[in-house]
Design an enzyme around this catalytic site. Structure first.
Site, PDB file in Angstrom:
ATOM      1  N   LYS A 133       0.837  -1.194   0.000  1.00  0.00           N
ATOM      2  CA  LYS A 133       0.000   0.000   0.000  1.00  0.00           C
ATOM      3  C   LYS A 133       0.878   1.253   0.000  1.00  0.00           C
ATOM      4  O   LYS A 133       1.917   1.300   0.661  1.00  0.00           O
ATOM      5  CB  LYS A 133      -0.891  -0.056   1.237  1.00  0.00           C
ATOM      6  CG  LYS A 133      -2.096   0.811   1.212  1.00  0.00           C
ATOM      7  CD  LYS A 133      -3.151   0.346   2.198  1.00  0.00           C
ATOM      8  CE  LYS A 133      -2.593  -0.054   3.543  1.00  0.00           C
ATOM      9  NZ  LYS A 133      -3.655  -0.463   4.483  1.00  0.00           N
ATOM     10  N   SER A 208      -8.470  -0.571   3.766  1.00  0.00           N
ATOM     11  CA  SER A 208      -7.751   0.324   2.875  1.00  0.00           C
ATOM     12  C   SER A 208      -6.745  -0.397   1.965  1.00  0.00           C
ATOM     13  O   SER A 208      -6.108   0.224   1.141  1.00  0.00           O
ATOM     14  CB  SER A 208      -6.995   1.372   3.711  1.00  0.00           C
ATOM     15  OG  SER A 208      -6.080   0.740   4.604  1.00  0.00           O
ATOM     16  N   SER A 232      -8.452  -3.292   7.657  1.00  0.00           N
ATOM     17  CA  SER A 232      -7.867  -2.922   6.364  1.00  0.00           C
ATOM     18  C   SER A 232      -7.094  -4.026   5.656  1.00  0.00           C
ATOM     19  O   SER A 232      -6.821  -3.914   4.469  1.00  0.00           O
ATOM     20  CB  SER A 232      -6.957  -1.700   6.525  1.00  0.00           C
ATOM     21  OG  SER A 232      -7.728  -0.563   6.820  1.00  0.00           O
TER      22      SER A 232
END
Length: 527
Positions: A133, A208, A232
């Site tokens: 990420k 996320s 997430s």
């Protein structure tokens, strides 16, 4: 008599709310489907020339060590696969393909010359590429956190997790998309746009780490480094049909991710999404470093000696009711365990009052995190005002996503959670569930009320991630496990939760369920 009537009215009210929520859920799905189902795009099947990407990172590392596979060929295969699928899923935020290929060629040179056994032990993933990420700092790569105000920011150094993965021989190949400031059930921002679920591009891959899950489910990455503050890692793994492990908080070093120094008291933990359970323990060991021993990842556990508990649903009024097909997946798992693990006690139902307040408890403990959301909005220049941001959003002047604006308003203007109540309930919750689980018990629980939602529909059901978030509030480990598909072809699954530092138990159960239910649910066929 009056007391009886009050209880009866209370039951009727709960039933009314239950059916009202179900009706609302089906209405939301129906209307959003009219738009998004027409825009669904298929993911290209995996070509035979890239068949190596079906294997686990552990197996790929072994092939490189045994000179059965060159790192350069593996990196090139991942790059080519990303270029095939990324135009459809929009997962990559920034790449370093050429640098990765150069580093892979150096790995191949070292392997050809020969490495000592000690060197191989220090580099268990030598030559295997990874993505992460964009909130994870990689020197020279963008570090926007999805904020428009940070669109030109570049990391000046690697995060601690990136350093550890590099030291283990892994090669960073690119960074992936994320929701603005990481806290949302979709992966979307004004810098990189929106990431699509590869199983249905009109649906969310989660957040996320949604882009990481989308890449993994499309055979477009071999190692996927994630992080989890409210689901997430596990939410995207669920929505995209992958495995995802959230290690016991405090065991993984957070320096260099989302402005953390690495010494904060937090619910936050680094984890991985994977196609194969066998990758999760060795990768977790790398980012946990010296603390890995405390997670009991290598503990020899006989699945028949594990105590099983299960939670079918909660009475949390903030979340939707769990759909029938997800309850069915849970029942099939419980039935399989009951039938085959005959020496163990039969799985027992478990519930605690804390499960009826999952979102509110997480909301309270988020106030104890070190992040100043209002300040982060402006890239640490001044504190943003939620109402002002909403006015700007309505006028088309805001540089923030609507979910971020709503989150800021909630933090600044809605009533705070009663701290004495939240801390008392959390303590009672922890004491009860961890005493029950002990050192050899796990809880099987829903991942979410429904499968991957349509894009933007989460705005109408903003609290449905609470089944993931409550795990963070409890500060314990949990593994997301896929359990096949529903009638629409979307991934089903459950979470496996254990007491703190019993990560190995979660993974033992995940391996068993992987074998019994077919493992990860890929978004395309392989030729």
């Amino acid at each position: 008599m009056f007391e009886f009537q009050s209880v009866n009215m209370g039951k009727k009210l709960k039933i009314f709310i239950l059916y009202a929520k179900l009706l609302l859920d089906f209405a939301i799905d129906f209307f959003f489907s009219l738009y998004w189902d027409k825009r669904k795009k298929p993911i290209p099947d995996l070509e035979s020339k890239h068949a190596i990407l079906k294997e686990s990172a552990t197996a790929l590392a072994k092939k490189i060590r045994n000179k059965e596979l060159k790192s350069e060929d593996l990196v090139r295969a991942v790059v080519e696969r990303i270029k095939e699928v990324n135009p459809i899923i929009n997962a990559i935020a920034a790449d370093r393909y050429e640098a990765a290929l150069t580093e892979a060629r150096e790995v191949d040179r070292l392997v050809a010359v020969g490495l000592s056994e000690q060197e191989w032990q220090k580099k268990p993933f030598l030559g295997v590429p990874f993505t992460t990420k964009e909130s994870q700092a990689i020197k020279g790569m963008p570090l926007t956190m999805g904020l428009w105000s940070r669109r030109k920011e570049v990391a000046s150094e690697d995060s601690e997790a990136i350093i550890r993965l590099k030291n283990a021989g892994a090669i960073p190949i690119g960074s992936s998309n994320l929701p603005e400031l990481l806290v949302w059930q979709e992966t979307r921002n004004l810098v990189y746009g929106m990431t699509n679920n590869p199983h249905h591009t009109g649906r969310s891959p989660g957040g996320s780490s949604g882009a990481e899950a989308a890449l993994t489910a499309s055979y477009a990455t071999t190692i996927s480094l994630c992080s989890d503050l409210g689901g997430s890692t596990r939410m995207p793994a669920f929505y995209c049909g992958m495995f995802g492990h959230h290690p016991t908080p405090g065991s993984t070093n957070l320096r260099g991710v989302f402005f953390r120094n690495g010494d904060e008291e937090s619910m936050f933990s680094l984890g991985f999404i994977a196609k194969h359970v066998e990758d999760l323990a060795p990768l977790t060991k790398i980012v946990a470093g010296d603390k890995a021993k405390g997670l009991n990842l290598d503990k020899d556990v006989d699945i028949k000696n594990i105590k099983f508990y299960y939670l079918e649903s909660t009475n949390d009024v903030c979340v939707s009711s769990v759909r029938a097909e997800l309850k069915g997946a849970m029942k099939r798992a419980i039935s399989k365990i009951t039938q085959e693990l005959t020496t163990a006690d039969a799985p027992q139902p478990y519930h605690h009052e804390g499960f009826n307040h999952m979102y509110v408890l997480w909301k309270y403990w988020m106030t104890k995190e070190p992040d100043n959301t209002a300040l982060l909005y402006t890239n640490n220049t001044t504190e943003a005002n939620g109402i002002l941001e909403l006015i700007k959003k309505v006028c088309g002047l805001s540089k923030h996503c609507l979910f971020s604006v709503v989150r800021l308003i909630e933090l600044q203007f809605l009533p705070a959670v009663d701290s004495a109540w939240a801390e008392k309930l959390t303590k009672e919750f922890k004491d009860d569930i961890f005493t029950k689980l002990g050192e050899n018990g796990v809880l099987l629980m829903p991942s979410a009320p429904h499968v991957a939602p349509y894009h933007y529909s989460c705005l109408l059901r903003p609290f449905n991630f609470a089944y993931f978030a409550v795990v963070n509030a409890l500060k314990c480990p949990a593994t997301q496990v896929p359990l096949g598909k529903d009638s629409q072809g979307l991934p089903l699954g459950i979470q496996v939760l254990a007491a703190p530092n019993n990560d190995g138990l979660c993974l033992t159960v995940a391996r068993y369920l992987e074998k019994e239910f077919g493992g990860s649910v890929m978004a395309c066929k392989s030729k």
